[in-house]
Enzyme design. Structure first.
Site, PDB file in Angstrom:
ATOM      1  N   ASN A   7      78.185  71.322  -4.074  1.00 18.91           N
ATOM      2  CA  ASN A   7      77.373  70.564  -3.308  1.00 18.91           C
ATOM      3  C   ASN A   7      76.555  70.942  -2.352  1.00 18.91           C
ATOM      4  O   ASN A   7      76.601  70.987  -1.177  1.00 18.91           O
ATOM      5  CB  ASN A   7      78.763  69.714  -2.448  1.00 18.91           C
ATOM      6  CG  ASN A   7      78.243  68.503  -2.273  1.00 18.91           C
ATOM      7  OD1 ASN A   7      76.913  67.965  -2.357  1.00 18.91           O
ATOM      8  ND2 ASN A   7      78.779  67.651  -1.099  1.00 18.91           N
ATOM      9  N   TRP A   8      75.437  70.941  -2.974  1.00 16.71           N
ATOM     10  CA  TRP A   8      74.371  71.180  -2.530  1.00 16.71           C
ATOM     11  C   TRP A   8      73.399  69.867  -1.867  1.00 16.71           C
ATOM     12  O   TRP A   8      72.579  69.872  -1.488  1.00 16.71           O
ATOM     13  CB  TRP A   8      73.229  71.818  -3.922  1.00 16.71           C
ATOM     14  CG  TRP A   8      73.179  72.405  -4.440  1.00 16.71           C
ATOM     15  CD1 TRP A   8      73.957  73.798  -4.589  1.00 16.71           C
ATOM     16  CD2 TRP A   8      72.538  73.055  -6.080  1.00 16.71           C
ATOM     17  NE1 TRP A   8      74.244  73.843  -5.427  1.00 16.71           N
ATOM     18  CE2 TRP A   8      72.391  74.322  -6.027  1.00 16.71           C
ATOM     19  CE3 TRP A   8      71.313  72.140  -6.589  1.00 16.71           C
ATOM     20  CZ2 TRP A   8      72.134  75.028  -7.527  1.00 16.71           C
ATOM     21  CZ3 TRP A   8      70.506  73.194  -7.845  1.00 16.71           C
ATOM     22  CH2 TRP A   8      70.823  73.737  -7.940  1.00 16.71           C
ATOM     23  N   LYS A   9      74.093  68.596  -1.570  1.00 16.37           N
ATOM     24  CA  LYS A   9      73.581  67.925  -0.778  1.00 16.37           C
ATOM     25  C   LYS A   9      71.979  67.285  -1.271  1.00 16.37           C
ATOM     26  O   LYS A   9      72.154  67.268  -1.819  1.00 16.37           O
ATOM     27  CB  LYS A   9      73.828  67.996   0.824  1.00 16.37           C
ATOM     28  CG  LYS A   9      75.765  68.620   0.784  1.00 16.37           C
ATOM     29  CD  LYS A   9      75.912  68.628   2.530  1.00 16.37           C
ATOM     30  CE  LYS A   9      77.143  68.729   2.238  1.00 16.37           C
ATOM     31  NZ  LYS A   9      78.068  68.932   3.711  1.00 16.37           N
ATOM     32  N   HIS A  94      82.374  61.176  -0.669  1.00 18.47           N
ATOM     33  CA  HIS A  94      82.018  62.405   1.046  1.00 18.47           C
ATOM     34  C   HIS A  94      81.837  61.676   2.071  1.00 18.47           C
ATOM     35  O   HIS A  94      81.339  60.115   2.434  1.00 18.47           O
ATOM     36  CB  HIS A  94      80.832  62.403   0.569  1.00 18.47           C
ATOM     37  CG  HIS A  94      80.316  64.507   1.242  1.00 18.47           C
ATOM     38  ND1 HIS A  94      80.129  64.218   2.235  1.00 18.47           N
ATOM     39  CD2 HIS A  94      81.036  65.760   0.774  1.00 18.47           C
ATOM     40  CE1 HIS A  94      80.393  65.810   2.472  1.00 18.47           C
ATOM     41  NE2 HIS A  94      80.724  66.219   1.591  1.00 18.47           N
ATOM     42  N   GLU A  96      79.722  62.229   4.533  1.00 18.63           N
ATOM     43  CA  GLU A  96      78.402  62.025   4.974  1.00 18.63           C
ATOM     44  C   GLU A  96      77.889  60.014   3.872  1.00 18.63           C
ATOM     45  O   GLU A  96      77.608  59.358   4.790  1.00 18.63           O
ATOM     46  CB  GLU A  96      77.592  63.009   4.032  1.00 18.63           C
ATOM     47  CG  GLU A  96      77.745  63.816   5.258  1.00 18.63           C
ATOM     48  CD  GLU A  96      77.436  65.934   4.654  1.00 18.63           C
ATOM     49  OE1 GLU A  96      76.761  65.493   3.391  1.00 18.63           O
ATOM     50  OE2 GLU A  96      78.042  67.357   4.936  1.00 18.63           O
ATOM     51  N   GLU A 166      88.512  67.158   2.831  1.00 14.48           N
ATOM     52  CA  GLU A 166      87.361  67.915   3.834  1.00 14.48           C
ATOM     53  C   GLU A 166      87.444  67.378   5.638  1.00 14.48           C
ATOM     54  O   GLU A 166      87.313  65.896   5.494  1.00 14.48           O
ATOM     55  CB  GLU A 166      86.295  67.631   3.911  1.00 14.48           C
ATOM     56  CG  GLU A 166      86.216  68.141   1.996  1.00 14.48           C
ATOM     57  CD  GLU A 166      84.348  68.370   1.955  1.00 14.48           C
ATOM     58  OE1 GLU A 166      83.799  69.478   1.513  1.00 14.48           O
ATOM     59  OE2 GLU A 166      83.762  67.472   1.506  1.00 14.48           O
ATOM     60  N   GLY A 172      79.764  71.574   7.816  1.00 12.98           N
ATOM     61  CA  GLY A 172      79.094  71.989   8.824  1.00 12.98           C
ATOM     62  C   GLY A 172      79.409  72.279   9.589  1.00 12.98           C
ATOM     63  O   GLY A 172      77.897  72.469   9.927  1.00 12.98           O
ATOM     64  N   SER A 212      82.907  74.064   5.595  1.00  9.91           N
ATOM     65  CA  SER A 212      82.522  75.142   6.336  1.00  9.91           C
ATOM     66  C   SER A 212      83.758  76.865   5.310  1.00  9.91           C
ATOM     67  O   SER A 212      83.363  77.462   5.895  1.00  9.91           O
ATOM     68  CB  SER A 212      82.855  75.561   7.450  1.00  9.91           C
ATOM     69  OG  SER A 212      82.026  74.922   8.320  1.00  9.91           O
ATOM     70  N   GLY A 233      79.855  73.427   0.668  1.00 12.35           N
ATOM     71  CA  GLY A 233      78.586  73.060   0.927  1.00 12.35           C
ATOM     72  C   GLY A 233      77.161  74.071   1.141  1.00 12.35           C
ATOM     73  O   GLY A 233      76.581  74.948   0.132  1.00 12.35           O
ATOM     74  N   GLY A 234      76.661  73.696   2.973  1.00  9.30           N
ATOM     75  CA  GLY A 234      76.705  74.922   3.197  1.00  9.30           C
ATOM     76  C   GLY A 234      76.222  76.356   2.162  1.00  9.30           C
ATOM     77  O   GLY A 234      75.244  77.049   1.525  1.00  9.30           O
TER      78      GLY A 234
HETATM   79  P1  PGA Z   1      80.049  72.699   4.620  1.00  8.95           P
HETATM   80  O1  PGA Z   1      80.461  71.144   3.393  1.00  8.95           O
HETATM   81  O2  PGA Z   1      80.536  73.788   3.508  1.00  8.95           O
HETATM   82  O3  PGA Z   1      78.567  72.915   4.232  1.00  8.95           O
HETATM   83  O4  PGA Z   1      80.977  72.356   5.895  1.00  8.95           O
HETATM   84  C1  PGA Z   1      81.162  71.225   3.404  1.00  8.95           C
HETATM   85  C2  PGA Z   1      80.559  69.253   2.485  1.00  8.95           C
HETATM   86  O5  PGA Z   1      80.559  68.507   2.687  1.00  8.95           O
HETATM   87  O6  PGA Z   1      81.172  69.302   0.937  1.00  8.95           O
END
Ligand code: PGA
Length: 256
Positions: A7-9, A94, A96, A166, A172, A212, A233-234
């Site tokens: 997930n590149w966001k 998600h 966010e 999650e 993050g 994370s 994500g990251g």
């Molecule tokens: P993260 O994000 O790996 O940067 O914690 C995961 C996500 O939000 O899907």
């Protein structure tokens, strides 16, 4: 088969970097595509370019969100009908989006049903906030999200349904959930999915861990008996790091 999604966001901010990252991930991931379903989930403007890079490599493409209507006067929205044919997967709910865009369980349910009806696979995200975790109410929060999100789903949807657990406080932040907590919550998710669509079908619904995840800690999650992969994500913005996550996942599942 396990699933690992990148997930590149809202990254990278230009197409050249996006295509480079896709090529970097592809160069390693294609070697594992028989054993791990790898999904790259770029921002909307990069979907076409990344789909050309992925071509018929076996690495899949996903979108980060969709609307529930197929077309019409919905400024700024993208429908499942538009994604169908280009993407195989879409992320809905998600944290966010729940946090910054006010997305509710009801909206998540409508998006899930609409995407599934367009033959897209759905990665539905659930997870408790830090306050819930501290108050010991994670179970109630997560089971309510799963129940509400699957309100219109049936057993027929199981193969195209993925639930990503999650914990919001782990996204993050570098604060990983204790694998024991992750396992207990995944077990709860499986039970609630069973209540919604039947226990047999629920076994086909894959459950991912997210928050994370990196190359150093992925093994402790994908080793959990109920864990079918990771939503990353990251760490998915670094091709080598993400490739390592895919490799570890392939190895762990190769030994099951
Ligand atoms: P993260 O994000 O790996 O940067 O914690 C995961 C996500 O939000 O899907």
């Amino acid at each position: 088969m396990p699933l690992v999604a990148a997930n590149w966001k809202m990254n990278p901010t230009n197409i050249d970097d996006a295509l480079d990252l896709a090529r970097g991930i592809l160069s390693v991931a294609r070697g594992h595509s028989e054993r791990v379903e790898v999904v790259i989930v770029p921002p909307f403007p990069w979907l076409i370019g990344v789909s050309e890079v992925l071509d018929s490599s076996g690495v899949k493409l996903g979108a980060q969100d969709c609307f529930w209507e197929m077309s019409g006067a919905y400024t700024g929205e993208v429908s499942p009908a538009m994604l169908k044919g280009m993407c195989q997967w879409v992320i809905v709910g998600h944290s966010e989006r729940r946090l910054y865009l006010g997305e509710t369980d009801d909206m998540v349910a409508k998006k899930t049903a609409s995407a599934l009806s367009s033959e897209l696979g759905v990665i539905m995200c659930v997870g408790e906030l830090a306050d819930h975790y501290d108050a010991g109410t994670s179970d109630q929060v997560v089971s309510a999200q799963v129940k509400a999100g699957l309100a219109s789903c049936s057993a027929d949807d199981s193969a195209r349904l993925v639930i990503a657990y999650e914990p919001v406080w782990a996204i993050g932040t570098g604060k990983n959930a204790d694998p024991e907590h992750a396992y207990r919550t995944m077990r709860l998710i499986r039970k609630v999915v069973g209540e919604m669509i039947g226990a047999g079908a629920a076994r086909k619904v894959r459950i991912l861990y997210g928050g994370s995840v990196n190359s150093k800690n992925v093994q402790q999650y994908v080793e959990l008996p109920l864990c079918d992969g990771a939503l990353v994500g990251g760490a998915s913005l670094d091709a080598d790091e993400f490739a390592h996550i895919v490799k570890v996942t392939a190895e762990v599942y190769g030994h099951r």
